[in-house]
Design an enzyme around this catalytic site. Sequence first.
Site, mmCIF file in Angstrom:
data_model
loop_
_atom_site.group_PDB
_atom_site.id
_atom_site.type_symbol
_atom_site.label_atom_id
_atom_site.label_comp_id
_atom_site.label_asym_id
_atom_site.label_seq_id
_atom_site.Cartn_x
_atom_site.Cartn_y
_atom_site.Cartn_z
ATOM 1 N N LYS A 116 0.826 -1.227 0.000
ATOM 2 C CA LYS A 116 0.000 0.000 0.000
ATOM 3 C C LYS A 116 0.848 1.259 0.000
ATOM 4 C CE LYS A 116 -2.114 -0.417 3.967
ATOM 5 N NZ LYS A 116 -1.553 -1.629 4.541
ATOM 6 N N ARG B 157 0.142 -7.971 13.850
ATOM 7 C CA ARG B 157 -0.435 -7.037 12.866
ATOM 8 C C ARG B 157 -1.318 -7.791 11.865
ATOM 9 N NH1 ARG B 157 4.730 -4.140 10.744
ATOM 10 N NH2 ARG B 157 3.329 -2.923 9.454
ATOM 11 N N ARG C 153 11.932 -4.933 4.873
ATOM 12 C CA ARG C 153 11.645 -3.553 4.507
ATOM 13 C C ARG C 153 12.601 -2.561 5.157
ATOM 14 N NH1 ARG C 153 5.211 -2.467 4.675
ATOM 15 N NH2 ARG C 153 5.522 -2.213 6.898
ATOM 16 N N ARG D 260 11.620 -0.033 10.480
ATOM 17 C CA ARG D 260 10.567 0.323 11.442
ATOM 18 C C ARG D 260 10.593 -0.613 12.640
ATOM 19 N NH1 ARG D 260 4.995 0.933 8.225
ATOM 20 N NH2 ARG D 260 4.282 -0.166 10.063
ATOM 21 N N ARG E 80 -9.260 1.233 9.068
ATOM 22 C CA ARG E 80 -8.803 -0.118 9.366
ATOM 23 C C ARG E 80 -9.830 -0.885 10.200
ATOM 24 N NH1 ARG E 80 -2.893 1.187 9.102
ATOM 25 N NH2 ARG E 80 -1.727 -0.745 9.169
#
Length: 214
Positions: A14, A172, A128, A161, A89
């Site tokens: 996203k 998550r 990431r 992160r 969400r």
Amino acid sequence: MPRIILLGAPGSGKGTQAVKLVEKLGIPQISTGDMLREARKNGTEMGKLASTYMDGGSLVPDEVVIGIVKERLGMKDLEKGFILDGFPRTIPQAMALDKVLEDLNIKLDHVVEIDVPFSMIVPRITGRRSCPECKRPFHISFLKPTVENHCDDCKVELIQRSDDTEEAVTQRLEAYQKQTKPLVEYYSEQKILRRVDGDGELEEVFSKIINILS
Ligand code: AMP
């Protein structure tokens, strides 16, 4: 004047697609994750509260997130459209958004669901990295910088992160499945949901999204 929601599990791409859409369409990205991280960095009360949820991979309470989005949607730079990335969400967030948009007399054009098999998500997320200055996203395997662990543009060292760890990812994904997935049904009923297969090259997924928008 596209008003778009990007929906998808963590690691579905996203954020990366949102950045490309910003470049292509010249409309702002509204990322609640980025806004919460900014609040945390600035050490505000809201940032401190949000942090306790974010680090464990749980969702921040609806009233907090709805408050920041309401404020953001009232700003002037959204006349040409916007890309909501990571909001809503939950169903209460989606309902609150409907109400805010109704009050502003604007309608959503598309909700694009980026669908990626859960088995692909953990390696995507744990690899990431991003630039602390320009926020450009990278990946240690799928989107490598030219110089290892450094931003191609700013040349500074990339960061990871704090919630991109394997433990937080499990939580998550659970939150996504339980609290966010019902939005697929919610927006299908409103007849604005479009699904994109996110299991492909970044550019390929991007052109599928552009096709939907045009
Ligand atoms: P993201 O950058 O979108 O992956 O968001 C990172 C974290 O911020 C999430 O795991 C949540 O803890 C929090 N967060 C971001 N957006 C929302 C939202 N719409 N509702 C609740 N929590 C959120």
